[in-house]
Design an enzyme around this catalytic site. Structure first.
Site, PDB file in Angstrom:
ATOM      1  N   GLU A 183      91.073  80.743  17.487  1.00 38.17           N
ATOM      2  CA  GLU A 183      90.033  81.024  16.504  1.00 38.17           C
ATOM      3  C   GLU A 183      90.571  81.907  15.387  1.00 38.17           C
ATOM      4  O   GLU A 183      90.911  83.066  15.600  1.00 38.17           O
ATOM      5  CB  GLU A 183      88.840  81.717  17.183  1.00 38.17           C
ATOM      6  CG  GLU A 183      88.182  80.896  18.272  1.00 38.17           C
ATOM      7  CD  GLU A 183      87.695  79.533  17.782  1.00 38.17           C
ATOM      8  OE1 GLU A 183      86.974  79.489  16.765  1.00 38.17           O
ATOM      9  OE2 GLU A 183      88.055  78.516  18.408  1.00 38.17           O
TER      10      GLU A 183
ATOM     11  N   LYS B 152      81.901  85.439  38.504  1.00 40.45           N
ATOM     12  CA  LYS B 152      81.984  84.481  37.379  1.00 40.45           C
ATOM     13  C   LYS B 152      80.622  84.103  36.813  1.00 40.45           C
ATOM     14  O   LYS B 152      80.421  82.973  36.353  1.00 40.45           O
ATOM     15  CB  LYS B 152      82.775  83.230  37.794  1.00 40.45           C
ATOM     16  CG  LYS B 152      84.144  83.627  38.331  1.00 40.45           C
ATOM     17  CD  LYS B 152      85.093  82.505  38.598  1.00 40.45           C
ATOM     18  CE  LYS B 152      86.329  83.118  39.270  1.00 40.45           C
ATOM     19  NZ  LYS B 152      87.347  82.142  39.604  1.00 40.45           N
TER      20      LYS B 152
ATOM     21  N   ASP C 128      92.052  85.714  35.101  1.00 43.08           N
ATOM     22  CA  ASP C 128      91.210  84.545  35.322  1.00 43.08           C
ATOM     23  C   ASP C 128      90.210  84.428  34.162  1.00 43.08           C
ATOM     24  O   ASP C 128      89.265  85.209  34.060  1.00 43.08           O
ATOM     25  CB  ASP C 128      90.455  84.708  36.650  1.00 43.08           C
ATOM     26  CG  ASP C 128      89.658  83.468  37.025  1.00 43.08           C
ATOM     27  OD1 ASP C 128      89.477  82.580  36.162  1.00 43.08           O
ATOM     28  OD2 ASP C 128      89.215  83.393  38.181  1.00 43.08           O
TER      29      ASP C 128
ATOM     30  N   HIS D  33      85.740  84.882   7.418  1.00 40.96           N
ATOM     31  CA  HIS D  33      85.925  83.649   8.165  1.00 40.96           C
ATOM     32  C   HIS D  33      86.249  82.487   7.242  1.00 40.96           C
ATOM     33  O   HIS D  33      87.049  81.621   7.564  1.00 40.96           O
ATOM     34  CB  HIS D  33      84.681  83.344   9.006  1.00 40.96           C
ATOM     35  CG  HIS D  33      84.669  84.120  10.267  1.00 40.96           C
ATOM     36  ND1 HIS D  33      84.315  85.448  10.310  1.00 40.96           N
ATOM     37  CD2 HIS D  33      85.016  83.791  11.540  1.00 40.96           C
ATOM     38  CE1 HIS D  33      84.434  85.890  11.564  1.00 40.96           C
ATOM     39  NE2 HIS D  33      84.848  84.907  12.322  1.00 40.96           N
TER      40      HIS D  33
END
Lengths: 423, 423, 423, 423
Positions: free
Chosen positions: D121, D252, D326, D416
């Site tokens: 990104e 998670k 992870d 951006h």
């Protein structure tokens, strides 16, 4: 039109108000003098009458309102209410219906109970009554208090993360003295857990108390205040500011904290309904109830409830009002977990409410009519608050059974139409 | 010990109960006969007396409870309550205090109000009164209804995702007919939005209605039922099952849905308190209130509230009970957003409550004492429900101002100790 | 001890650090000069080598790290990455495993797919592969996109509630022009909904865009910016301040809003597993899976998940990384609703994910290895993003099936032990 | 139209698909044979090549995808990945940018760090770099680990509430033996807390472990499994069923539990930015940042975040991928509390993340490029995982500072646009 229609409809209604002549001025502060109004901290026939005179002078006492609220009985007993309210002008009469017998087979409560419910919502008492009948015909509801402790969460603000850490370290090492300071303020409260939560330079201490037979909200405030004062006096790491409640305890609010860890008493209640009871009393069948139960569980999840239940609040508000509990606690109590599952011998139904706040002393429990309503239950003395909490959970279970049955059979709308409209 | 202490303490108390002789049996269902109890759908002096006789026969009527609950006035007016309760055995008398004058400068409400609060919690009326005085001295509270609509959320279960999608497609194209079917059941309800939510084979239709001057929960149930019946009759994609409420609407529950989109009326209320008012009326200062406000906001976040506020529930329960609203709705109404911010001219304080459910007709609003209490407000006729909602939000704001001030000044504990204990 | 043991253990570890010599100083700000470090906006072999030299000068480049991250292949293609990163120093190599064939029978996706998963967690690919096999053997997974729209939520601050209301009224009447301004910035974005949310003097506009084949986060920012500028320029009610994003849209955050209304694409996926497949492929049985499903649903509720699922995040992170999606969106995508229910012909399993953010153009999708991994799917051109979203949901379903099966059969621990430890 | 426009637009796009010829069949299960695909548990050049051949046979290997994913370097090191993935077909190359120097003044971490971020990104690395510069120029970021413990939550199902209670009672009295059984499976894990949670007949045991320098998810699974087996073997109250994880631990998933009590490591990080740094580095001013901070906090609340922050996920995903953590844990880690407040000497900014899951051993940390990226940090050996967690929080703080500054100054969109579009 990409703007939602209900927004458009709303704007249609209020647009004129936004631009109406003088509206801008009217929504601004207005410094015109207001009529003074002198309150009355204690209640007596004289103070009540005096307040009505003041209201009448300001044009607020309309029609027979005075005589209805300040009826002779209320005036005669006015002093009774002095410890429970300020500026008293009378009493509002809330109708009480009875549900029972409800058989409760609990760790603390044991017997067939008749429960008073104060409500103005048609069909509510009838619905809970139907659930109670089904549960009682199935042998009664098993209940147990699982957890106990009313939380207060004082907050301490430090100049730095390091000093916040040092304060916590000191608190932990001195916790026995702090507990003694807290418990010195109360005959019945005991500090059973103290857990520090740090967000950088701010420390919250989650203080969990047992409170005997009282709901105990004032008791824990006073005890926590003493604990805080001792900590602030004695600890070398001084906070810049501290507060007896950091808005963390979940007091009168539905919170994740209360849902997870409990506040007040956490109670589970369950019953297994035989197919025959489901058919005869609830006029539906187990599969239909399970089918609706799945959809209701999905609706709860999708709408983002804390927990998943249908309408504990109906039972809680009506039972709390009738028995002199703090009705504002409905906001935190009306959270929990209803489960329905097929078992070999019928339909297992359970509720778990982590935040039941009830007492048999304190608050409004000693007021005449609240005490009279509560006396139907016969719960007094040691262990009665725990038993009352179990009965509360059992009542909630009755309501869940009844509404799931009604929804599953398509009776919900017709029951409300019949009881609320056609009398 | 790695197990939390409060668990250990709890087990100490109940361990004996787990293993006590007969306990296992006692918690199991008990098939002993229970005394039958025949209820009474309508209320009259005779029905009430009959129920007490039955209670007495079962040993439940203790002491003077009958005469206190079923007092002569209540018996004389028993029929009045018939449309609001079943199995009526009397009335519970909840003391009412008055708060005011509270100046409200709203889009709908405009004037100086005196508000009735029914509560048994000491210090509550005094605290709201103090907030009202501060707000009124600051020129009054600006309010506006921002959003309106009571939700029902029927659910339809299909055999497949594909048929769920086809049903939604059909509903959307037929929505005008469905709306007509819904609105045919009601003189005041209007369907202003219908939004389908799909979870695989289950479709929920979020139906949002305006409900005139009523809170409208029964009205929207009946209208939604008609909508569903028409949809199920006419749509070629038939559901396996459908329910008038899929437990998605947030009815009497705090939910993300209600917090986000509103249910009932969403109202904002604000006032800017000059420094002088903060000092003289609230006996603290703006910086101190801001300091506590930051901590209270953090506590709300950390504890996982919906929104961030201190104790809306106190105002809501007391005001709902006094004015004949549905007290169970406290569970959904007591959610919202309190903000306090420094402005050039003082301390800006605001509340936004997305789920205020109030009406000036329907429910308990026409009962004698509830109507009398509501008459203090002088709110009747078209627009009165919106005005009542604005007054409700303004009242909540008073409570937030008062508690933030008390906490910031360290008065919170002493106020409760004084008002609750020493009378 | 009333303080939780894990707090005590923690304090044991860090207490010395709190009081260690120099610690207080060390945790305070340190004004010592820091070595300057000059970044490189674009990437080339030269810029990468330059950055490594700078790192080496500061003692940060240890061992062979430069040659491993800035390998010859990476250096040769450095310019390729210029539009995706700043200060590039190389590439990290994440191993990719393949799952398939996974049969998807979707509204948009149709076929047998092989999916690339980039992960370093042992057992993950094997587990999803097992679920894919079970689903494919059952005839494949039905999928459908249910909802579409990427949100931006600009915020506008006014001096008063009244002006906030007037702004909203103006926006609603001018919405076509505002939409045109937004859509003029983009070839693919379309503004499909605009919903105002007011909190007193602050207005958020929830702008929902469709974004063609891109995930579209930058596209909607730019379009929203144009919309805001036009609104602020043209509206007579001027905001004091405005922001293109008021932190309301749920961008890269799990929120109630996203869970309820969706962001990106909302997709449902389901399959019914015959008993035989459950036994042969998953080595368990339907009842066992249902039993665990009930417990897992309860655990999700009690722990306060948004939704109720087991481990969507595993699939999403691995699939997003492999196919060049924005891995930070796992934070919002890993939310949803897993259901398992008994049906006549087997075990119905479904997932609904309201916030899938994927694209087949834009972001990292065109980078060499990401494009190569995505090419396994054969999804390009019109409709490919919707198909990719459906495949993503189908993949998540495979993981849910596999973990529920493993838990129900007691294989979960042994599978992880075997795959992660014994190689 | 009372149906939301985005629903109508969606239906326009998919209506044809609902009714298209063959669509009904296509969305139904399809029993056509699928091509078998034989996986490879371990990785080697041969296994990778074999899988590509299989993919090619099924028409899935398009263009140069094989050579890009299974490049010579990857093939040469294939065995290295064997313990981290199954069915390996190559590696995906994620570009890595560097942010630094970032001065961290922590309880565990101390120094000026350069951090590797793997992302696709644009503008992400630049934005964090800007925040790091501002923090470092302000003397660095104070950090502390506040809490530690990875949760597992096994579930036990009983026939009754009574037996659930007896099981808990037994567990509590035998907890030392149970702990010994758990800790016997691991050299580094220690069980520091065990808390029972009961919902009627279901018991969850919240087991909290410290895990040394590993993130520890597998370690705690294996230890918990041993604990459960011992409990089930020895306790007279036998469960009907039990599961090593009852989906309660928040693994998670973003949950209330994790947000409240932490999972992994809870870390706070803060810095006070002088006005001069805000102006020179961030090109805005303190009041502007505070103004946006208030709006962003309100947006977070209104949208129903867990906590209130802007974009932790960006930092976490990029840093976790680069350093072999992870990446699926982003789902639980990207939750927390950002605060900005005016202080006498500038703008106090802090973050608290309750769920950071990082390690310096285990998972993907030993893979070649992940290890190389992590080596920039110089964190190895005892205490390194705690230090890494502190650095992670400090990085998140940099991102919050940068985005608040950009929003407050209106730079967000332009940054951006510039970095993502015009290269």
């Amino acid at each position: 039109m990409i703007v939602p229609n209900h927004v458009l409809e709303m704007l249609k209604r209020v647009r004129a108000l936004y631009y109406q002549d003088g509206r801008e001025t009217r929504m601004l502060p207005d410094d015109a003098a207001h009529s003074p109004f002198r309150g009355a901290q204690s209640a007596s026939a004289a103070s009540i009458t005096g307040l009505w005179e003041a209201l009448r002078n300001q044009g607020k006492a309309r029609g027979r309102s005075q005589s209805i609220l300040a009826d002779p009985e209320t005036l005669a007993n006015a002093e009774t209410y002095s410890g429970n309210i300020e500026n008293m002008i009378g009493t509002v009469k809330v109708p009480v219906g009875v549900v029972g017998p409800l058989r409760v087979r609990g760790l603390h409560a044991d017997g067939d109970f008749h429960l008073p419910l104060a409500t103005t919502e048609a069909a509510l008492v009838a619905s809970y009554g139907r659930g109670a009948l089904a549960a009682t015909r199935s042998g009664g509801i098993s209940t147990a208090v699982l957890y106990e402790g009313v939380l207060r969460s004082p907050a301490f603000v430090f100049d730095s993360l390091l000093n916040a850490g040092r304060f916590v370290d000191w608190v932990v090492t001195q916790v026995d003295d702090l507990r003694a300071a807290a418990e010195a303020t109360t005959a019945h409260g005991r500090l059973v857990s103290l857990e520090p939560i740090i967000d950088n330079n701010v420390v919250f201490l989650l203080c969990r108390f047992t409170t005997g037979e009282a709901a105990g909200q004032n008791m824990v405030t006073i005890a926590t205040d003493a604990l805080c004062r001792k900590a602030v006096d004695d600890c070398p790491a001084k906070p810049l500011r501290w507060y007896v409640e950091g808005n963390f305890s979940g007091d009168k609010k539905a919170t994740s904290l209360g849902t997870l860890t409990g506040r007040g008493r956490k109670v589970s209640a369950s019953v297994t309904l035989p197919e025959q009871v489901v058919q005869k009393v609830l006029r539906t069948d187990i599969d239909a109830m399970l089918d609706y139960g799945r959809v209701a569980g999905l609706g709860a999840l999708l709408s983002g409830q804390f927990g998943a239940q249908a309408h504990y609040a109906n039972a809680l508000a009506a039972f709390y009002i009738a028995t002199g509990q703090d009705a504002a606690c409905v906001a935190e109590s009306a959270v929990g977990f209803t489960r329905i599952e097929r078992r070999e011998d019928g339909l297992f139904c359970s509720v778990t409410l982590p935040n039941i706040l009830v007492g048999t002393v304190g608050g409004g429990t000693a007021l005449p009519s609240q005490r009279a309503a509560r006396s139907l239950l016969g719960l007094e003395g040691p262990g009665s608050a725990a038993a009352l909490a179990e009965v509360t959970a059992a009542l909630c279970l009755c309501g869940e059974i009844s509404i799931v049955a009604a929804m599953s059979a398509g009776h919900f709308t017709s029951a409300h139409r019949k009881l609320a409209r056609t009398r």
